[in-house]
Design a protein around this motif. Structure first.
Motif, PDB file in Angstrom:
ATOM      1  N   VAL A   1      35.869   1.813  -3.269  1.00  0.00           N
ATOM      2  CA  VAL A   1      36.153   2.012  -1.852  1.00  0.00           C
ATOM      3  C   VAL A   1      36.688   3.414  -1.649  1.00  0.00           C
ATOM      4  CG1 VAL A   1      37.460   1.198   0.147  1.00  0.00           C
ATOM      5  CG2 VAL A   1      36.688  -0.445  -1.585  1.00  0.00           C
ATOM      6  N   PHE A   2      36.175   4.109  -0.642  1.00  0.00           N
ATOM      7  CA  PHE A   2      36.694   5.412  -0.243  1.00  0.00           C
ATOM      8  C   PHE A   2      37.513   5.248   1.033  1.00  0.00           C
ATOM      9  CE2 PHE A   2      33.204   8.392  -2.171  1.00  0.00           C
ATOM     10  CZ  PHE A   2      33.687   8.126  -3.443  1.00  0.00           C
ATOM     11  N   GLY A   3      38.798   5.564   0.952  1.00  0.00           N
ATOM     12  CA  GLY A   3      39.676   5.471   2.109  1.00  0.00           C
ATOM     13  C   GLY A   3      39.777   6.811   2.823  1.00  0.00           C
ATOM     14  N   HIS A   4      38.797   7.113   3.651  1.00  0.00           N
ATOM     15  CA  HIS A   4      38.825   8.362   4.419  1.00  0.00           C
ATOM     16  C   HIS A   4      39.851   8.301   5.554  1.00  0.00           C
ATOM     17  CE1 HIS A   4      35.148   9.981   2.563  1.00  0.00           C
ATOM     18  NE2 HIS A   4      34.645   8.766   2.660  1.00  0.00           N
ATOM     19  N   GLY A   5      39.897   7.157   6.233  1.00  0.00           N
ATOM     20  CA  GLY A   5      40.764   7.022   7.397  1.00  0.00           C
ATOM     21  C   GLY A   5      40.152   7.570   8.664  1.00  0.00           C
ATOM     22  N   ASP A   6      39.011   8.237   8.550  1.00  0.00           N
ATOM     23  CA  ASP A   6      38.277   8.799   9.672  1.00  0.00           C
ATOM     24  C   ASP A   6      36.817   8.890   9.229  1.00  0.00           C
ATOM     25  OD1 ASP A   6      37.681   9.911  12.094  1.00  0.00           O
ATOM     26  OD2 ASP A   6      38.894  11.720  11.843  1.00  0.00           O
ATOM     27  N   HIS A   7      35.931   9.201  10.144  1.00  0.00           N
ATOM     28  CA  HIS A   7      34.528   9.291   9.766  1.00  0.00           C
ATOM     29  C   HIS A   7      34.261  10.583   9.005  1.00  0.00           C
ATOM     30  CE1 HIS A   7      34.181   6.127  12.842  1.00  0.00           C
ATOM     31  NE2 HIS A   7      33.187   5.719  12.075  1.00  0.00           N
ATOM     32  N   PRO A   8      33.728  10.467   7.782  1.00  0.00           N
ATOM     33  CA  PRO A   8      33.432  11.654   6.982  1.00  0.00           C
ATOM     34  C   PRO A   8      32.042  12.193   7.313  1.00  0.00           C
ATOM     35  CG  PRO A   8      32.897   9.707   5.723  1.00  0.00           C
ATOM     36  CD  PRO A   8      33.422   9.218   7.057  1.00  0.00           C
ATOM     37  N   GLU A   9      31.654  13.212   6.584  1.00  0.00           N
ATOM     38  CA  GLU A   9      30.268  13.682   6.658  1.00  0.00           C
ATOM     39  C   GLU A   9      29.339  12.555   6.216  1.00  0.00           C
ATOM     40  OE1 GLU A   9      28.902  16.700   7.653  1.00  0.00           O
ATOM     41  OE2 GLU A   9      30.921  17.012   8.453  1.00  0.00           O
ATOM     42  N   PRO A  10      28.140  12.465   6.801  1.00  0.00           N
ATOM     43  CA  PRO A  10      27.239  11.347   6.483  1.00  0.00           C
ATOM     44  C   PRO A  10      26.905  11.208   5.006  1.00  0.00           C
ATOM     45  CG  PRO A  10      26.462  12.518   8.440  1.00  0.00           C
ATOM     46  CD  PRO A  10      27.597  13.325   7.870  1.00  0.00           C
ATOM     47  N   GLY A  11      26.985  12.292   4.244  1.00  0.00           N
ATOM     48  CA  GLY A  11      26.651  12.230   2.828  1.00  0.00           C
ATOM     49  C   GLY A  11      27.502  11.257   2.041  1.00  0.00           C
TER      50      GLY A  11
END
Length: 232
Positions: free
Chosen positions: A133-143
């Motif tokens: 799981v990647f916890g960005h907390g916001d929308h990252p780049e689509p890649g």
């Protein structure tokens, strides 16, 4: 890890409270079972801590015995933390508490950090993690949503007021809802149903809405499990 809507029982629960402090919370999560809980993020001290904890291990085993995947928390400091330190957290967790996967938190969202996170995802799978799981907390780049990288992207983590104002990037519509998770805190009790409906409407196949606020809002359980905590 499969996922459905947030209000039909598929929750990602950041269980950031020690079982010695709130054993009822841990029992409630275990009692909910895998039909309602997609995974539990375990976190002792923003990582595995300095020494093996027997009480924590017993709580983790109770959740695992219920068939719920355990995800080890490791802070990546938005790509600034060295690869070896992050992987070291994961290997320590695996030795002490045998989690099923990993929750990399504070994941960078810009394209330049993608190679770093590919290496981390590869290392996690090599260490036996079935779920990343990647916890960005916001929308990252689509890649970051590319196949074979992370199984789940946390594309929102924040309070209820911020969540109500959030807008979805168009690129998210090219991926299954099961690929996304929204974590919302400081949700008033009277807004619990609205929060669950909004998580589903925004195509987050996994979600969690809690009443907690302050430094550690994740010391409180999602609304769906609060009755079980009382029973426990």
């Amino acid at each position: 890890m499969t996922a459905g809507s947030s209000h039909d029982g598929r929750l990602l629960v950041p269980l950031y409270v020690h079982p010695a402090v709130d054993p009822a919370a841990w029992r409630a999560v275990a009692a909910a079972g895998p039909a309602r809980v997609a995974g539990v993020v375990i976190n002792i001290a923003d990582g595995p801590g300095d020494a093996f904890d027997n009480v924590f291990a017993a709580g983790a085993e109770e959740v695992r015995a219920a068939g719920i995947p355990l995800l080890a928390y490791s802070d990546t400091d938005y790509g600034r933390r060295p690869h070896a330190d992050v992987v070291g957290d994961l290997l320590t967790y695996r030795q002490w508490y045998a989690p099923d996967g990993v929750y990399f938190d504070q994941v960078a969202g810009h394209a330049g950090a993608l190679p770093h996170y590919r290496r981390l995802a590869t290392a996690a799978r090599a260490a036996g993690c079935g779920t990343v799981v990647f916890g960005h907390g916001d929308h990252p780049e689509p890649g970051y949503a590319e196949i074979g990288l992370a199984d789940l992207l946390v594309t929102f983590e924040g309070d209820w007021e911020a969540y109500r104002e959030m807008t979805l990037p168009l690129w998210t519509g090219r991926h299954a809802a099961a690929h996304f998770c929204h974590l919302v805190y400081d949700v008033p009790a009277e807004a619990a149903a609205e929060a669950a409906a909004l998580i589903t409407a925004r195509r987050a196949g996994v979600g969690c809405a809690v009443p907690g606020s302050g430094d550690n809002p994740w010391s409180t359980l999602p609304f769906e499990l609060s009755a079980l905590q009382t029973q426990g």
